[in-house]
Design an enzyme around this catalytic site. Structure first.
Site, PDB file in Angstrom:
ATOM      1  N   ASP A  93     -26.831  47.603  47.005  1.00 28.23           N
ATOM      2  CA  ASP A  93     -26.715  46.493  47.959  1.00 28.23           C
ATOM      3  C   ASP A  93     -26.970  47.063  49.347  1.00 28.23           C
ATOM      4  O   ASP A  93     -27.231  48.256  49.513  1.00 28.23           O
ATOM      5  CB  ASP A  93     -25.352  45.810  47.834  1.00 28.23           C
ATOM      6  CG  ASP A  93     -24.220  46.693  48.301  1.00 28.23           C
ATOM      7  OD1 ASP A  93     -24.471  47.810  48.789  1.00 28.23           O
ATOM      8  OD2 ASP A  93     -23.064  46.275  48.187  1.00 28.23           O
ATOM      9  N   GLY A  96     -24.297  44.837  53.803  1.00 28.02           N
ATOM     10  CA  GLY A  96     -24.051  43.636  54.610  1.00 28.02           C
ATOM     11  C   GLY A  96     -22.731  42.980  54.248  1.00 28.02           C
ATOM     12  O   GLY A  96     -21.880  42.750  55.110  1.00 28.02           O
ATOM     13  N   CYS A 304     -15.143  42.608  17.633  1.00 27.59           N
ATOM     14  CA  CYS A 304     -15.842  43.331  18.709  1.00 27.59           C
ATOM     15  C   CYS A 304     -16.118  44.756  18.245  1.00 27.59           C
ATOM     16  O   CYS A 304     -15.265  45.396  17.627  1.00 27.59           O
ATOM     17  CB  CYS A 304     -15.002  43.340  19.977  1.00 27.59           C
ATOM     18  SG  CYS A 304     -15.703  44.366  21.294  1.00 27.59           S
ATOM     19  N   CYS A 309     -12.233  48.629  20.726  1.00 22.87           N
ATOM     20  CA  CYS A 309     -11.860  47.778  19.587  1.00 22.87           C
ATOM     21  C   CYS A 309     -12.053  48.482  18.253  1.00 22.87           C
ATOM     22  O   CYS A 309     -11.350  48.197  17.291  1.00 22.87           O
ATOM     23  CB  CYS A 309     -12.641  46.472  19.641  1.00 22.87           C
ATOM     24  SG  CYS A 309     -12.064  45.389  20.978  1.00 22.87           S
ATOM     25  N   HIS A 335     -14.160  47.706  27.182  1.00 28.42           N
ATOM     26  CA  HIS A 335     -14.242  46.426  26.470  1.00 28.42           C
ATOM     27  C   HIS A 335     -14.867  45.346  27.357  1.00 28.42           C
ATOM     28  O   HIS A 335     -15.731  44.583  26.903  1.00 28.42           O
ATOM     29  CB  HIS A 335     -12.867  45.975  25.983  1.00 28.42           C
ATOM     30  CG  HIS A 335     -12.915  44.622  25.343  1.00 28.42           C
ATOM     31  ND1 HIS A 335     -13.297  44.429  24.034  1.00 28.42           N
ATOM     32  CD2 HIS A 335     -12.696  43.381  25.851  1.00 28.42           C
ATOM     33  CE1 HIS A 335     -13.301  43.146  23.761  1.00 28.42           C
ATOM     34  NE2 HIS A 335     -12.937  42.476  24.842  1.00 28.42           N
TER      35      HIS A 335
END
Lengths: 369, 369
Positions: A93, A96, A304, A309, A335
């Protein structure tokens, strides 16, 4: 290096699209969720763990890296990829959002923004030119233009001036940007005002760049307002360029964002709530720290296949969290990142198979906000 | 289940020995360093990372697990191995060291020790019988008898009474211990008094058990005093049983301990100093947090093949530590555990090849305390 976006499939019922964005460090299958690695590390995770979660691209923060360890050090290390040992794409980024969030610690002028470091109070100036120099030194594949993210709420006049300045700053960013192996993205602003959003979308996308972002949303407004603004904005964005909605990461917002034509998302949400002991599931959030999970020997989410998991129970992870053990927040973070990257993969597959409306219906049948 | 110790090789020049100890969850090549997982987790690490570091056995703390999450919960989970997903051997201490460290919060009687929890101040009683019940519930391969670790310094009379009680408590532990798949180890005490050490060694080893430990050392005395006490103690311990020196983990102490006939060691040192930004190297400790490593792009230790050294620089790890990022302490911890397990492997190889004196000389040529 050409940063080409291939549009592979458009959903017939919604604005959703599936594509591939080609970058210096490899291809990104879109739509995509990008985990955030603020300080050159996705909190608690190794690069290998991110790859195990199918993270295709990560985000890092120019403001933070500029202050610590410093962009010159990262450059000396051979760039951000080498410094943090991540060989897939990175997006930085522009800083800002962070400097505008400093409140009393910053002052906006046409030239740029004066601010004081949150670490030691030292004084600094970010301009479109200096930010490009910093992002060029960091060496991410995608670099964001220096923009102003207006607060919410903000007056029409304030947002108008701010969005106009963001456009002028984008011209300066484009002129200052030096590296062909990095894609500069412009950022559309315009607050919660339809005409300002449309004006910004037209002006920003008139500047030829490899991709565009929608900024200034998910800043405290109701989700419906965000969706409304997106519905005015994305139709004005070119079809042959990736579209990035900044700072969005709640599962339902990702789904709605994709249906409104967004290709890329980032957010600290999955890592942050993970550290607070909360995990995403297809049924909504689960606060595994809660006493009700003390004797629950099931995984965080049935079915999952993330590392957490596959190997540990809610009872064990709750114990780790209660005891303040690092492994606990590592497992909830893994996870949550896995959950969002796989949600996006499932959404992409639904787009490719022309069943987005069915996917949406199934999603909301289970998902509790 | 027979817990058999095979003596494979005795050093001709020192007391060092190489062997294999057979346990319920597999063989342990000795001499061995055991990382400490106080709260059912070796701080910051996964079981896979421990295996990558060649950790053969880990230690966990009865006192901590009894208080949180509770031994009944661990039993309900299927025992400690299943709860924390570690399928190699585990050793649990007896909680003796922890409750005696509570100072004003505990009261010693012949029956046992009354103490208050450091977490919530609640009142508890540990007796040889209750500790055996707890350790049986946790289900480690090796369980330590409930003993008293006398403070340093302590009067002759105090140490004498305390060591005598430890012997009586060991008889009670042996009578109360229920599980044949767990090996009960007795603990020799006797403070810094030669005759008390010798008396304790004779009395403790007269009780037939699969292994014996030396406790009450590394409690603040000079290293030379510890070596001296060991030199009186280990010759009185049976050759066909493993010998465990409790709470010792500095590289030079491991080397000296092995040469005095010790087979097993544990210590929080590698994980604790790792979290403080310090790592072991063959040249001594390196404080990677220090400013001098800010631009140092070498690994923590040249030639080390641990995960941290294969992938990251001192400069990056220092940045992570300064920024308070979890990955920083994960990497220093991995390096330190890897360092000690590999130091022990190298020592074992030197014993097998009859070159311990040469090994010792090379070690001290480089190593700075």
């Amino acid at each position: 290096m050409a940063f080409e976006y291939e549009l592979i499939k458009e959903c017939k019922d919604t604005g959703a699209r599936a594509g591939v964005f080609h970058t210096t460090h490899g291809d990104i299958q879109t739509p995509v969720f990008m985990p955030v690695g603020t300080q050159a590390t996705v909190k608690t995770m190794t690069p290998e763990e991110l790859k195990d979660c199918n993270a295709q691209i990560i985000l890092s923060n120019t403001y933070h890296l500029y202050l610590r360890p410093g962009h010159e050090l990262v450059k000396e290390a051979g760039g951000l990829h080498k410094f943090m040992n991540w060989d897939r794409p990175i997006l930085t980024d522009s800083g800002g959002f962070q400097v505008f969030s400093l409140g009393d610690l910053r002052k906006i002028k046409e030239e740029g923004v004066e601010f004081r470091s949150h670490i030691d109070g030292s004084k600094h100036l970010f301009t479109p030119e200096s930010v490009m120099e910093i992002e060029n030194a960091l060496g991410a594949d995608i670099i964001m233009a220096f923009d102003e993210c207006a607060p919410y709420p903000a007056s029409y006049e304030y947002v108008q001036q701010s969005a106009d300045r963001t456009t002028r700053w984008l011209e300066r960013c484009k002129a200052a940007h030096k590296r062909e192996d990095q894609a500069l993205f412009g950022i559309i602003q315009g607050g919660m005002y339809r005409d300002l959003r449309e004006k910004s979308a037209r002006e920003i996308t008139a500047i030829d760049l490899p991709g565009y972002a929608v900024g200034g949303l998910s800043v405290g407004e109701p989700a419906e307002k965000m969706y409304e603004m997106l519905s005015y904005t994305t139709p004005l964005m070119p079809k042959n360029k990736p579209r990035y909605l900044m700072g969005v990461g709640a599962p339902e917002n990702l789904l709605e964002g994709v249906m409104l034509g967004i290709d890329m998302f980032d957010c600290v949400l999955p890592t942050r709530i993970g550290r607070n002991g909360t995990v995403f599931t297809r049924n909504g959030k689960l606060v595994v720290r809660n006493a009700e999970y003390a004797h629950d020997f099931r995984p965080l989410e049935d079915g999952c296949d993330c590392y957490a998991c596959r190997n540990f129970s809610r009872a064990y992870i709750r114990h780790l969290l209660k005891a303040g053990e690092v492994l606990g927040i590592r497992l909830t973070t893994i996870h949550n990142i896995h959950f969002l990257t796989h949600l996006m993969q499932d959404i992409r597959q639904a787009i490719l198979e022309d069943r987005m409306l069915e996917f949406k219906e199934n999603f909301y049948q289970k998902f509790q906000r």
